[in-house]
Design an enzyme around this catalytic site. Structure first.
Site, PDB file in Angstrom:
ATOM      1  N   CYS A 104       0.983  -1.462   0.315  1.00  0.00           N
ATOM      2  CA  CYS A 104       0.150  -0.078  -0.105  1.00  0.00           C
ATOM      3  C   CYS A 104       0.708   0.920   0.306  1.00  0.00           C
ATOM      4  CB  CYS A 104      -0.842  -0.121   1.066  1.00  0.00           C
ATOM      5  SG  CYS A 104      -1.940   1.227   1.227  1.00  0.00           S
ATOM      6  N   HIS A 146      -9.324  -3.933  -1.930  1.00  0.00           N
ATOM      7  CA  HIS A 146      -7.965  -3.519  -1.172  1.00  0.00           C
ATOM      8  C   HIS A 146      -8.595  -2.054  -0.457  1.00  0.00           C
ATOM      9  CE1 HIS A 146      -3.492  -2.021   0.365  1.00  0.00           C
ATOM     10  NE2 HIS A 146      -4.137  -1.224  -0.483  1.00  0.00           N
ATOM     11  N   GLU A 147      -8.516  -1.162  -2.334  1.00  0.00           N
ATOM     12  CA  GLU A 147      -8.861   0.070  -2.060  1.00  0.00           C
ATOM     13  C   GLU A 147     -10.411   0.168  -1.299  1.00  0.00           C
ATOM     14  OE1 GLU A 147      -6.459   2.466  -2.968  1.00  0.00           O
ATOM     15  OE2 GLU A 147      -5.793   0.292  -4.489  1.00  0.00           O
ATOM     16  N   HIS A 150      -9.929   0.923   1.843  1.00  0.00           N
ATOM     17  CA  HIS A 150      -9.711   1.795   2.537  1.00  0.00           C
ATOM     18  C   HIS A 150     -10.825   3.434   2.564  1.00  0.00           C
ATOM     19  CE1 HIS A 150      -5.003   2.599   2.206  1.00  0.00           C
ATOM     20  NE2 HIS A 150      -5.406   1.736   1.116  1.00  0.00           N
TER      21      HIS A 150
HETATM   22 NI    NI Z   1      -3.528   0.966   0.346  1.00  0.00          NI
END
Ligand code: NI
Length: 199
Positions: A104, A146-147, A150
């Site tokens: 990341c 993953h995004e 966030h």
């Molecule tokens: Ni990330």
């Protein structure tokens, strides 16, 4: 020339909170559209394969992803068409899971061995405000999830279940020399950008 904002790094409160949805009138505004392009430029500048708005200090439910040329950080990753996602949501997840080394931009110098669903059905808006419904699997599904994390203030280290599965990024360059079962069989045999069916 687009001015690239600094990356927000783990420890900053903005990365640990849920972000707000984007209303339609805001999405259509020139200011919002400009910021989308800043986000895209930042992803390229920092050599990410995905980046979420909070990573540049923009507190909205927006991310982009794409691999349109070889990524040095994920040499074994497939190509992924560039895409913006606005107000995304997960409609369903497959029962199969996969493992991968994640990194990341907001957690520099680290990699983690993370398990997530292998396939997902998702929806959201594109940059013009059109609804998008699609199924993703493999590495594209991995990057998307993953995004998406966030946007809810979740960073991948909190999904690493074993301390041994969080390593310095430089360790991955020495992966061929690792002992056979370290840190696990799947983690040993899987380069960044690939998926493993086993831990
Ligand atoms: Ni990330």
């Amino acid at each position: 020339m687009t001015e690239i904002p600094p990356l927000v790094i783990m420890g900053d409160a903005h990365l640990m909170q849920a972000q707000r949805a984007v209303p339609p009138d805001e999405l259509a505004s020139p200011r919002f559209q400009d910021r989308l392009q800043v986000l895209r430029a930042a992803m390229g500048h920092y050599q990410g394969i995905g980046i979420a708005a909070p990573q540049i200090g923009w507190g909205v439910r927006v991310f982009c992803m794409g691999i349109e040329h070889c990524s040095d950080r994920y040499a074994d990753a497939p190509q992924i068409e560039f895409q913006f996602w606005i107000n995304p949501c997960v409609k369903s997840t497959g029962s199969e899971t996969a493992w991968a080394w994640e990194g990341c931009l907001s957690v520099p110098g680290m990699r983690g061995w993370v398990e997530r669903p292998e396939a997902i059905v998702v929806s959201g808006l594109d940059e013009s405000g059109q609804s998008v419904d699609t199924s993703l699997d493999g590495f594209a599904a991995r990057v998307w999830q993953h995004e998406f994390d966030h946007l809810d203030g979740v960073l991948y280290p909190s999904r690493v279940v074993h301390p041994r599965w969080l390593v310095p990024e430089s360790s991955l360059r020495h992966q061929p020399a690792w002992p056979k079962d370290w840190p696990s069989e799947g983690a040993n045999a899987t380069p960044p950008g690939a998926l493993s069916a086993r831990a």
